[in-house]
Write an enzyme that holds these catalytic residues in place. Structure first.
Site, PDB file in Angstrom:
ATOM      1  CD  GLU A 172      -2.591   1.605   0.157  1.00 50.26           C
ATOM      2  OE1 GLU A 172      -2.405   2.708  -0.400  1.00 50.26           O
ATOM      3  OE2 GLU A 172      -3.401   0.760  -0.243  1.00 50.26           O
ATOM      4  N   GLY A 180      -7.297   1.035   3.893  1.00 49.84           N
ATOM      5  CA  GLY A 180      -8.743   1.235   3.875  1.00 49.84           C
ATOM      6  C   GLY A 180      -9.249   1.844   2.589  1.00 49.84           C
ATOM      7  CB  THR A 224     -11.922   5.627  -1.966  1.00 47.66           C
ATOM      8  OG1 THR A 224     -10.872   5.862  -2.912  1.00 47.66           O
ATOM      9  CG2 THR A 224     -12.931   6.762  -2.062  1.00 47.66           C
ATOM     10  CB  CYS A 225     -14.709   2.761   1.533  1.00 47.40           C
ATOM     11  SG  CYS A 225     -16.097   2.500   2.670  1.00 47.40           S
ATOM     12  CG  HIS A 238     -48.548  -1.234  10.397  1.00 47.30           C
ATOM     13  ND1 HIS A 238     -48.644  -0.300   9.397  1.00 47.30           N
ATOM     14  CD2 HIS A 238     -49.139  -0.687  11.500  1.00 47.30           C
ATOM     15  CE1 HIS A 238     -49.283   0.759   9.855  1.00 47.30           C
ATOM     16  NE2 HIS A 238     -49.589   0.548  11.133  1.00 47.30           N
TER      17      HIS A 238
END
Length: 457
Positions: free
Chosen positions: A33, A38, A40-41, A439
């Site tokens: 890396e 991690g 962009t997110c 509901h």
């Protein structure tokens, strides 16, 4: 040279998860890396922006307190605290990912810029690494459009927006699609004046026209100025501000803004990996070409996430990992072509989408059934005082197959998932019309919408 069973380039959504599966299977893995774990997110996308959306929603709801019988007094936004909260969310998430990788047995984590020297050899600085399988998870970045004057004025993108230290007086957003609209609404709710400039005739052009029109109405109700049909966008300095020239059918020919956000699309981070050296094919936009198993034209090299052009979302990147892992580790033949398009636009109320739009469905030549229901006729929406938007569902008139759904309204991003699950199950829409739902919820009206479908004109 160090040798591994697999090399993964990029620690976004797919890379670390694949590393976890491969190491659990006893394989040695190097994960490389060059920037932030991690992707962009975690760092500049989903997590920090949705933290800001939550702050903006809270401010908006507080201002409406009197509608609910709640006296709130004057409501103000402490922008520094909003940004500090956003930072905690993203920094905590990044740290959790880094800790996970640090404790992963069989993983060697390397920081640096990876480049191919051959289909099996990667160079990172002065070090050379080799592996039988190499996985690309390098993501993408914002596009800087070639508008006149764009290089002569200060402008923001989705990354630099995360670093603002003061609230813009007038934020001009160039690009009326998903990223731009989310920033438009949140900053309007923070207190900025906001103008959205879109070159096309309408916002979010991939959506049906009725969805696009409804989204525009929602934003304009909050005081966001929308300029569509901006055929000739240009930039000039105007004192401390920036002038944005637009050629529209209506409105002033120039907009003066304190800050400019360019939200005109993204491009893959594939131009500096040495892909040509490895013989990996890309399309004319730079996306890595992959097959249904996400393998490139070079055996043993795979591409996942934004860089392969098969999806531009966190969930598509993670699903890429699942498809690769299923094929390589689980003897489960999964394909990219089998997944159903789904995503959300996180304005308030959100838009949840699954499958085809009505426009796309009409293009198939099938006989269609289409059902709609305004959120003003959804009890849950009325109880919450959030009745903007509508539901729309589309099905094949002959087979009953669900083709698509758009739910623009409170809870739409969650409610659409129940439709998506039935689509994956390959069941007809009557599976939903025969179901009993809780509901009061938004989802309980989904069977009604399907039950009231009529033949498309």
């Amino acid at each position: 040279m160090r040798t591994f069973d697999a090399i993964i380039i990029g620690a976004g959504q797919a890379g670390p998860s694949l590393a976890g599966r491969l190491t659990a299977a006893g394989r040695t893995v190097a994960l490389i890396e060059r920037k932030l774990v991690g992707g962009t997110c975690v760092n500049t996308g989903c997590m920090p922006t949705k933290a800001m959306v939550a702050s903006a929603y809270t401010a908006h709801l507080a201002r409406r307190g009197a509608e609910y019988g709640v006296v709130t007094g004057d409501v103000s936004v402490d922008f520094a605290r909003v940004m500090a909260r956003k930072d905690k969310v993203r920094f905590d998430a990044r740290k959790a990912n880094e800790d996970w990788l640090a404790g992963m047995k069989g993983l060697t984590f390397i920081r640096g810029h990876a480049r191919f020297e051959s289909p099996k050899i990667i160079r990172v600085g002065e070090e050379r690494l080799s592996a039988g399988q190499i996985f690309l998870n390098v993501g993408g970045r914002a596009v800087v459009p070639d508008f006149p004057g764009v290089g002569e004025v200060p402008h923001l993108d989705n990354v630099s927006m995360m670093e603002l230290d003061r609230l813009p007086a007038h934020l001009v957003i160039v690009g009326g699609s998903y990223v731009g609209l989310e920033f438009a609404q949140m900053f309007r709710r923070f207190g900025s004046r906001v103008t959205v400039v879109e070159k096309g005739p309408r916002l979010i052009s991939r959506e049906d026209e009725d969805v696009s029109d409804a989204v525009r109405d929602i934003l304009e109700r909050e005081g966001i100025a929308i300029r569509t049909g901006a055929e000739c966008i240009r930039f000039v300095r105007s004192g401390k501000d920036v002038g944005v020239g637009v050629d529209c059918a209506e409105g002033a020919p120039e907009i003066i803004g304190s800050h400019i956000l360019l939200a005109t699309g993204r491009r893959p981070n594939t131009d500096d990996l040495g892909l040509d050296t490895a013989g990996v094919a890309t399309d004319k936009r730079g996306y890595v070409i992959v097959d249904d198993r996400l393998e490139t034209n070079v055996p043993g090299i795979f591409a996942m996430g934004d860089c392969n052009g098969r999806g531009a979302f966190t969930h598509t990147a993670y699903n890429d990992f699942e498809i690769v892992a299923a094929n390589l580790l689980d003897s489960e033949p999964r394909k990219v072509s089998e997944r159903i398009q789904t995503y959300a636009l996180y304005i308030d109320p959100p838009l949840g989408r699954a499958g085809m739009s009505e426009t796309e469905a009409r293009g198939t030549g099938r006989r269609l059934l289409v059902g709609t229901r305004p959120m003003t006729r959804v009890g849950r929406a009325k109880e919450k005082g959030e009745t903007l938007g509508f539901m729309k569902v589309i099905a094949d008139a002959g087979t009953g197959e669900i083709l698509g759904a758009s739910i623009l309204g409170t809870g739409g991003d969650e409610a659409v998932q129940s439709i998506l699950d039935v689509m994956y199950a390959g069941r007809p829409y009557t599976t939903i019309t025969h179901a009993m739902h809780i509901h009061p919820t938004v989802s309980e009206l989904i069977p009604t919408v399907f039950g009231e479908m009529r033949p498309a004109d």
